[in-house]
Design an enzyme around this catalytic site. Structure first.
Site, PDB file in Angstrom:
ATOM      1  N   LYS A 147       1.145  -1.486   0.149  1.00 46.36           N
ATOM      2  CA  LYS A 147       0.094   0.192   0.215  1.00 46.36           C
ATOM      3  C   LYS A 147       0.811   0.934  -0.044  1.00 46.36           C
ATOM      4  O   LYS A 147       0.482   2.121  -0.489  1.00 46.36           O
ATOM      5  CB  LYS A 147      -0.971  -0.345   1.122  1.00 46.36           C
ATOM      6  CG  LYS A 147      -1.653  -1.602   1.015  1.00 46.36           C
ATOM      7  CD  LYS A 147      -2.542  -1.057   2.007  1.00 46.36           C
ATOM      8  CE  LYS A 147      -4.331  -2.379   1.533  1.00 46.36           C
ATOM      9  NZ  LYS A 147      -3.946  -3.609   1.376  1.00 46.36           N
TER      10      LYS A 147
HETATM   11  C1  LIG Z   1      -4.781  -4.612   1.150  1.00 51.33           C
HETATM   12  C2  LIG Z   1      -3.709  -5.464   1.188  1.00 51.33           C
HETATM   13  C3  LIG Z   1      -3.748  -6.592   0.348  1.00 51.33           C
HETATM   14  C4  LIG Z   1      -5.716  -6.432  -0.880  1.00 51.33           C
HETATM   15  O1  LIG Z   1      -5.569  -5.793  -1.328  1.00 51.33           O
HETATM   16  P1  LIG Z   1      -6.778  -5.579  -2.303  1.00 51.33           P
HETATM   17  O2  LIG Z   1      -6.334  -4.719  -3.264  1.00 51.33           O
HETATM   18  O3  LIG Z   1      -7.307  -4.595  -1.212  1.00 51.33           O
HETATM   19  O4  LIG Z   1      -6.914  -6.046  -2.586  1.00 51.33           O
HETATM   20  C5  LIG Z   1      -3.166  -8.133   0.543  1.00 51.33           C
HETATM   21  N1  LIG Z   1      -2.437  -8.340   1.353  1.00 51.33           N
HETATM   22  C6  LIG Z   1      -1.984  -7.472   2.221  1.00 51.33           C
HETATM   23  C7  LIG Z   1      -0.971  -7.539   3.148  1.00 51.33           C
HETATM   24  C8  LIG Z   1      -2.498  -6.164   2.129  1.00 51.33           C
HETATM   25  O5  LIG Z   1      -2.250  -5.062   2.758  1.00 51.33           O
END
Ligand SMILES: *Cc1c(COP(=O)(O)O)cnc(C)c1O
Length: 431
Positions: A107
């Site tokens: 993210k």
């Molecule tokens: C947020 C997150 C996801 C999911 O991603 P999306 O874009 O919401 O599908 C998967 N793995 C981790 C470690 C995350 O922090």
């Protein structure tokens, strides 16, 4: 370029307006009015471009009306100052490591890109923007880190007391400056519902410009398409058709990958791998979308019962189920299967995956069973230390804490404790 609301295509906004608002006034998600393919020569020669050049070319059409080229270049340099290596684990199976950023989950890129855009849009403005965000763990740290010190933007992060890991809590409560952590005596769902209530509360919105920083915001969602291009750059010489398996929760990441494909990147197939929260795998079986309350799993960043970005995926395929099925498979895996995969990967290749990456691995292997002539890449969305308990418990080993984690662990936690929505409201009105 304009962005239209998925609730009503007549409701349009510029990139700038859509980023500042987060969501359309009719509550629809914004979607780009066009996705124009890039030149074939770009994909044929992708290895001759730097990551910064690739990112610039890929995102330019979406943002160029509101961000001058020189500023966009600067933003991309700020955002992409770490690596995105593809690591091969087995023949035709590799992982794309997305955890080399400051908070060690994927993210970081979206949060930093959005923070840089909002910072640019706030220059010379008199009113400050307040980013209000609920987190179950990773979003909070990435948003806090991305927005730290951005002028004209204040960030308020709500998290459920006692329900995030120590590392995650430190990442969101120790930064200070323009970042405030609100510790809610409740669950993640309580945090999320308080945020939603605040967006609809005119006592607050008459006084403050509020926006959200989760993946419904186009500035957080779209830059995730870079990952897929960086992976393609590193693997196109393998000479096989590429498939991506994406561990999915709100389905923002995989949807961004599909935008990269629309830009012309050669991909044979996408796999959305989920934990026990199987709304999309069930939809892909029978075409019925049935949201249900989420259940807790060891891959908790994907504990989502009504994935907010899935509507964008359906829209990409004009809601044509048959067409979508040609390009997307989706499988769900229980926690014990995920733990077994973490063990198998570790004993066969010595590689340590976090539980989310392991779900991605399982999805990839399942698809390759009937499609063996493919080169498979699964996304490793977080560093294993972020899910230390599960990794220690499953593999019986403790990964070393990387420097960016060690740095926050020694800092002092600061949070404002609240029990109800009124606590949030009085904080927002008085600050
Ligand atoms: C947020 C997150 C996801 C999911 O991603 P999306 O874009 O919401 O599908 C998967 N793995 C981790 C470690 C995350 O922090």
């Amino acid at each position: 370029m304009n962005f239209y609301s998925l609730n009503n295509a007549n409701n349009q906004a510029s990139f700038r307006e859509a980023v500042i608002a987060g969501i359309a006034p009719d509550k629809g998600l914004y979607f780009p009015e066009r996705i124009s393919p890039l030149a074939d020569a770009f994909f044929n020669n992708i290895e001759s471009f730097s990551n910064h050049e690739i990112a610039f070319k890929a995102i330019h059409q979406f943002v160029s009306d509101d961000i001058p080229d020189a500023v966009l270049k600067e933003i991309i340099e700020n955002v992409l100052d770490f690596d995105f290596p593809v690591v091969e684990l087995e023949e035709n199976v590799a992982t794309l490591e997305l955890f080399h950023g400051p908070t060690m989950a994927f993210k970081d890129v979206g949060a930093r890109f959005m923070a840089n855009c909002l910072g640019y849009f706030s220059r010379g403005e008199h009113t400050e923007v307040t980013v209000l965000v609920a987190t179950s763990g990773d979003t909070g740290g990435a948003v806090a880190n991305g927005f730290l010190g951005v002028d004209g933007v204040n960030v308020v992060i709500l998290y459920p007391s006692g329900k995030v890991s120590d590392i995650q809590e430190k990442q969101l409560t120790t930064l200070g400056q323009n970042i405030v952590a609100i510790e809610v005596n409740g669950t993640f769902d309580d945090c999320q519902s308080m945020v939603k209530t605040a967006f609809l509360d005119t006592d607050i919105t008459n006084q403050k410009k509020l926006t959200s920083a989760n993946s419904i915001n186009i500035a957080r969602w779209l830059p995730q398409l870079f990952y897929f291009l960086f992976a393609y750059k590193q693997t196109k010489t393998k000479g096989k058709e590429i498939i991506f398996s994406v561990p999915s929760g709100n389905f923002g990441n995989i949807c961004a990958g599909m935008v990269a494909q629309k830009l012309g990147m050669p991909v044979k197939h996408f796999i959305a791998a989920t934990n026990a929260n199987a709304v999309v795998p069930k939809f892909m079986e029978n075409g019925t979308y049935n949201p249900i309350p989420s259940v807790a799993t060891i891959s908790n960043a994907m504990d989502v019962g009504d994935p907010s970005n899935f509507i964008r995926i359906r829209h990409l395929y004009q809601d044509n189920f048959a067409k979508l099925k040609e390009n997307l498979s989706s499988f769900s895996f229980a926690d014990d299967t995920t733990r077994a995969a973490m063990k198998a990967i570790h004993s066969e290749s010595g590689y340590v995956t976090d539980p989310h990456g392991a779900v991605g691995y399982l999805g990839l292997k399942k698809y390759q069973k009937s499609n063996s002539d493919t080169y498979g890449i699964f996304l490793e969305t977080a560093h294993p230390v972020k899910f230390l308990d599960v990794v220690e418990d499953t593999l019986g080993l403790s990964p070393e804490l990387p420097p960016q984690i060690q740095k926050v662990m020694g800092k002092e936690k600061k949070s404002i404790k609240i029990n109800t929505y009124e606590g949030l409201k009085s904080y927002l009105l008085d600050s």
